[in-house]
Scaffold this motif. Sequence first.
Motif, PDB file in Angstrom:
ATOM      1  N   GLN A 294      18.935  78.094   4.413  1.00 35.42           N
ATOM      2  CA  GLN A 294      17.968  78.577   3.751  1.00 35.42           C
ATOM      3  C   GLN A 294      17.367  80.062   4.228  1.00 35.42           C
ATOM      4  O   GLN A 294      16.667  80.673   3.414  1.00 35.42           O
ATOM      5  N   LEU A 295      17.726  80.441   5.548  1.00 33.54           N
ATOM      6  CA  LEU A 295      17.580  81.890   5.878  1.00 33.54           C
ATOM      7  C   LEU A 295      18.820  82.615   5.902  1.00 33.54           C
ATOM      8  O   LEU A 295      18.691  84.014   6.086  1.00 33.54           O
ATOM      9  N   CYS A 296      19.993  82.269   5.035  1.00 37.48           N
ATOM     10  CA  CYS A 296      21.257  82.751   5.276  1.00 37.48           C
ATOM     11  C   CYS A 296      21.656  83.538   3.902  1.00 37.48           C
ATOM     12  O   CYS A 296      21.204  82.836   2.788  1.00 37.48           O
ATOM     13  N   GLN A 297      22.202  84.549   3.960  1.00 40.17           N
ATOM     14  CA  GLN A 297      22.644  85.142   2.868  1.00 40.17           C
ATOM     15  C   GLN A 297      24.107  84.607   2.311  1.00 40.17           C
ATOM     16  O   GLN A 297      24.725  84.721   1.269  1.00 40.17           O
ATOM     17  N   LEU A 298      24.772  84.307   3.273  1.00 35.44           N
ATOM     18  CA  LEU A 298      26.229  83.548   3.122  1.00 35.44           C
ATOM     19  C   LEU A 298      26.370  82.196   3.716  1.00 35.44           C
ATOM     20  O   LEU A 298      25.971  81.905   4.816  1.00 35.44           O
ATOM     21  N   VAL A 299      26.709  81.455   3.010  1.00 36.68           N
ATOM     22  CA  VAL A 299      26.724  79.709   3.301  1.00 36.68           C
ATOM     23  C   VAL A 299      28.186  79.215   3.230  1.00 36.68           C
ATOM     24  O   VAL A 299      28.892  79.466   2.493  1.00 36.68           O
ATOM     25  N   ASP A 300      28.644  78.969   4.423  1.00 30.91           N
ATOM     26  CA  ASP A 300      30.308  78.403   4.412  1.00 30.91           C
ATOM     27  C   ASP A 300      30.033  76.837   5.082  1.00 30.91           C
ATOM     28  O   ASP A 300      30.178  76.630   6.210  1.00 30.91           O
ATOM     29  N   LEU A 301      29.547  75.843   4.306  1.00 31.22           N
ATOM     30  CA  LEU A 301      29.235  74.176   4.430  1.00 31.22           C
ATOM     31  C   LEU A 301      30.108  73.409   3.581  1.00 31.22           C
ATOM     32  O   LEU A 301      29.572  72.505   3.043  1.00 31.22           O
ATOM     33  N   ASP A 302      31.330  73.613   3.565  1.00 26.41           N
ATOM     34  CA  ASP A 302      32.041  72.867   2.832  1.00 26.41           C
ATOM     35  C   ASP A 302      32.901  71.776   3.518  1.00 26.41           C
ATOM     36  O   ASP A 302      33.611  70.957   3.035  1.00 26.41           O
ATOM     37  N   GLY A 303      32.468  71.796   5.073  1.00 28.64           N
ATOM     38  CA  GLY A 303      33.093  70.731   5.816  1.00 28.64           C
ATOM     39  C   GLY A 303      33.191  69.296   5.228  1.00 28.64           C
ATOM     40  O   GLY A 303      34.421  68.865   5.367  1.00 28.64           O
ATOM     41  N   PRO A 304      32.288  68.988   5.016  1.00 28.70           N
ATOM     42  CA  PRO A 304      32.285  67.304   4.197  1.00 28.70           C
ATOM     43  C   PRO A 304      33.453  67.122   3.370  1.00 28.70           C
ATOM     44  O   PRO A 304      34.007  66.042   3.065  1.00 28.70           O
ATOM     45  N   SER A 305      33.608  68.159   2.533  1.00 28.87           N
ATOM     46  CA  SER A 305      34.722  68.006   1.323  1.00 28.87           C
ATOM     47  C   SER A 305      35.877  67.776   1.859  1.00 28.87           C
ATOM     48  O   SER A 305      36.871  67.705   1.098  1.00 28.87           O
ATOM     49  N   SER A 306      36.237  68.293   3.082  1.00 28.98           N
ATOM     50  CA  SER A 306      37.571  68.388   3.454  1.00 28.98           C
ATOM     51  C   SER A 306      37.853  66.956   4.234  1.00 28.98           C
ATOM     52  O   SER A 306      39.079  66.724   4.517  1.00 28.98           O
ATOM     53  N   LEU A 307      37.043  66.167   4.347  1.00 29.28           N
ATOM     54  CA  LEU A 307      37.029  64.996   5.152  1.00 29.28           C
ATOM     55  C   LEU A 307      37.531  63.557   4.263  1.00 29.28           C
ATOM     56  O   LEU A 307      37.140  63.574   3.168  1.00 29.28           O
ATOM     57  N   ALA A 308      38.363  62.876   4.871  1.00 34.03           N
ATOM     58  CA  ALA A 308      38.708  61.894   4.148  1.00 34.03           C
ATOM     59  C   ALA A 308      37.686  60.402   4.313  1.00 34.03           C
ATOM     60  O   ALA A 308      37.744  59.578   3.273  1.00 34.03           O
ATOM     61  N   ASP A 309      36.897  60.671   5.034  1.00 32.68           N
ATOM     62  CA  ASP A 309      35.905  59.174   5.233  1.00 32.68           C
ATOM     63  C   ASP A 309      34.440  59.487   4.967  1.00 32.68           C
ATOM     64  O   ASP A 309      33.778  58.852   5.618  1.00 32.68           O
ATOM     65  N   ASP A 310      33.960  60.440   4.449  1.00 34.08           N
ATOM     66  CA  ASP A 310      32.428  60.720   4.383  1.00 34.08           C
ATOM     67  C   ASP A 310      32.188  60.356   3.060  1.00 34.08           C
ATOM     68  O   ASP A 310      32.417  61.265   1.950  1.00 34.08           O
ATOM     69  N   PRO A 311      31.451  59.358   2.670  1.00 32.30           N
ATOM     70  CA  PRO A 311      31.274  58.762   1.299  1.00 32.30           C
ATOM     71  C   PRO A 311      30.026  59.696   0.726  1.00 32.30           C
ATOM     72  O   PRO A 311      30.061  59.585  -0.659  1.00 32.30           O
ATOM     73  N   LEU A 312      29.147  60.411   1.302  1.00 33.44           N
ATOM     74  CA  LEU A 312      28.267  60.939   1.028  1.00 33.44           C
ATOM     75  C   LEU A 312      28.637  62.436   0.564  1.00 33.44           C
ATOM     76  O   LEU A 312      28.006  63.265  -0.128  1.00 33.44           O
ATOM     77  N   ALA A 313      29.837  62.929   0.729  1.00 35.91           N
ATOM     78  CA  ALA A 313      30.187  64.415   0.715  1.00 35.91           C
ATOM     79  C   ALA A 313      30.209  64.677  -0.721  1.00 35.91           C
ATOM     80  O   ALA A 313      29.910  66.010  -0.978  1.00 35.91           O
ATOM     81  N   TYR A 314      30.781  64.011  -1.866  1.00 29.74           N
ATOM     82  CA  TYR A 314      30.828  64.301  -3.292  1.00 29.74           C
ATOM     83  C   TYR A 314      29.259  64.422  -3.776  1.00 29.74           C
ATOM     84  O   TYR A 314      29.098  65.120  -4.748  1.00 29.74           O
ATOM     85  N   SER A 315      28.520  63.908  -3.209  1.00 25.39           N
ATOM     86  CA  SER A 315      26.934  63.838  -3.598  1.00 25.39           C
ATOM     87  C   SER A 315      26.104  64.967  -3.426  1.00 25.39           C
ATOM     88  O   SER A 315      24.985  65.202  -4.087  1.00 25.39           O
ATOM     89  N   ILE A 316      26.686  65.890  -2.475  1.00 22.68           N
ATOM     90  CA  ILE A 316      26.044  66.871  -2.066  1.00 22.68           C
ATOM     91  C   ILE A 316      26.437  68.301  -2.472  1.00 22.68           C
ATOM     92  O   ILE A 316      25.904  69.388  -2.343  1.00 22.68           O
ATOM     93  N   TYR A 317      27.584  68.195  -3.323  1.00 22.97           N
ATOM     94  CA  TYR A 317      28.061  69.480  -3.951  1.00 22.97           C
ATOM     95  C   TYR A 317      28.147  69.428  -5.427  1.00 22.97           C
ATOM     96  O   TYR A 317      28.644  68.334  -6.074  1.00 22.97           O
ATOM     97  N   GLU A 318      27.807  70.599  -6.110  1.00 20.97           N
ATOM     98  CA  GLU A 318      27.688  70.520  -7.651  1.00 20.97           C
ATOM     99  C   GLU A 318      27.751  71.951  -8.055  1.00 20.97           C
ATOM    100  O   GLU A 318      27.044  72.716  -7.664  1.00 20.97           O
ATOM    101  N   ASP A 319      28.611  72.097  -8.920  1.00 21.46           N
ATOM    102  CA  ASP A 319      28.776  73.469  -9.542  1.00 21.46           C
ATOM    103  C   ASP A 319      28.863  74.669  -8.800  1.00 21.46           C
ATOM    104  O   ASP A 319      28.358  75.663  -8.705  1.00 21.46           O
TER     105      ASP A 319
END
Length: 336
Positions: A298-323
């Motif tokens: 929330q304090l940053c100009q650049l955000v690089d937080l796609d880590g969960p989307s690359s994992l095989a076993d994180d069931p919540l990953a798809y719920s935190i990304y949209e558009d």
Amino acid sequence: MTTASRTALKLSYRCDPMRMKEPFRISGYLFEGIPAVIATLGDGRHQGRGEAAGIYYLNDDYPHMESEIERVRDAIEQGADRRALQKLLPSGGARNALDCAFWELESLQQKRPVWELAQVSWPRPLVTTFTLPAEDPAYLQARLPGFAHARAIKLKLSGDLAADAARVETVRRARPDAWIGVDANQGFTSNDLDALVAMLVAQRVSLLEQPLRRGDEEALRGWRSPVPVAADESILNLEELEQLGELFQVMNIKLDKCGGLTEALAMAALAKRMGLQLMVGNMAGSTLSTAPAFVLAQLCQLVDLDGPSSLADDPLAYSIYEDGMIMVPAAYWGHP
């Protein structure tokens, strides 16, 4: 920020293999997973959680994190709090896992959201980068349709200038509309810099992350790049930011590097005073490791937080990304 009262706590932890959907290549490494430690601190009523993957290029792996946690177990279970933790352990994965567990525990105990304790704004969705590996152009071309949602793309480089130029051209041709940054992961030498940046300018690349090896930062002194240069491996913590921050334009703060949200917030404040842009990243962790990083985001100009989307076993990953954006609900980690 406040800390929990000095009460005895129960500390536990476990290893999660953090398997990736497919192998991921960067300069000098190929990852199939990044085993993480998940620590829990309980007071009998509430439990705080923290996840850390450590620092792969400094051998801060699961066995090392485990030994560090065990080293401070007695102090924590006998009442050491988050402030004491900053002196008990150095920056790194073990302190990150425990620090974040303290933050969630304090949030639940005080019935206040973590973002409020951290004195940041109400969490809002943020554009995040989605990362492509340092593979050949044909591989990237095949992967790019899966990145149609991405507004911002980060491409890993290999350190081979000709091959990297082909990679960047492939991504730019496919996505003329996207913000593109590149991450060299220490792959180049100072002799490569001018040619590298000329290629990046030609492809309208907006960020060059960590071009040189950790320890070679002085080669950047006096060099002027039309593409902002970000520090990642070069600057781990607050002390190194004070020493080397003036050589960069962007500071990529990772909780695994600096040892948790507590020091990350201090780094963000210092980087802002130094006139640096703020970036937040993670080490391919799950949604649990991303939640505290999202508070910092929330304090940053650049955000690089796609880590969960690359994992095989994180069931919540798809719920935190949209558009092309990320939103980690406050209720997932800490008091809602």
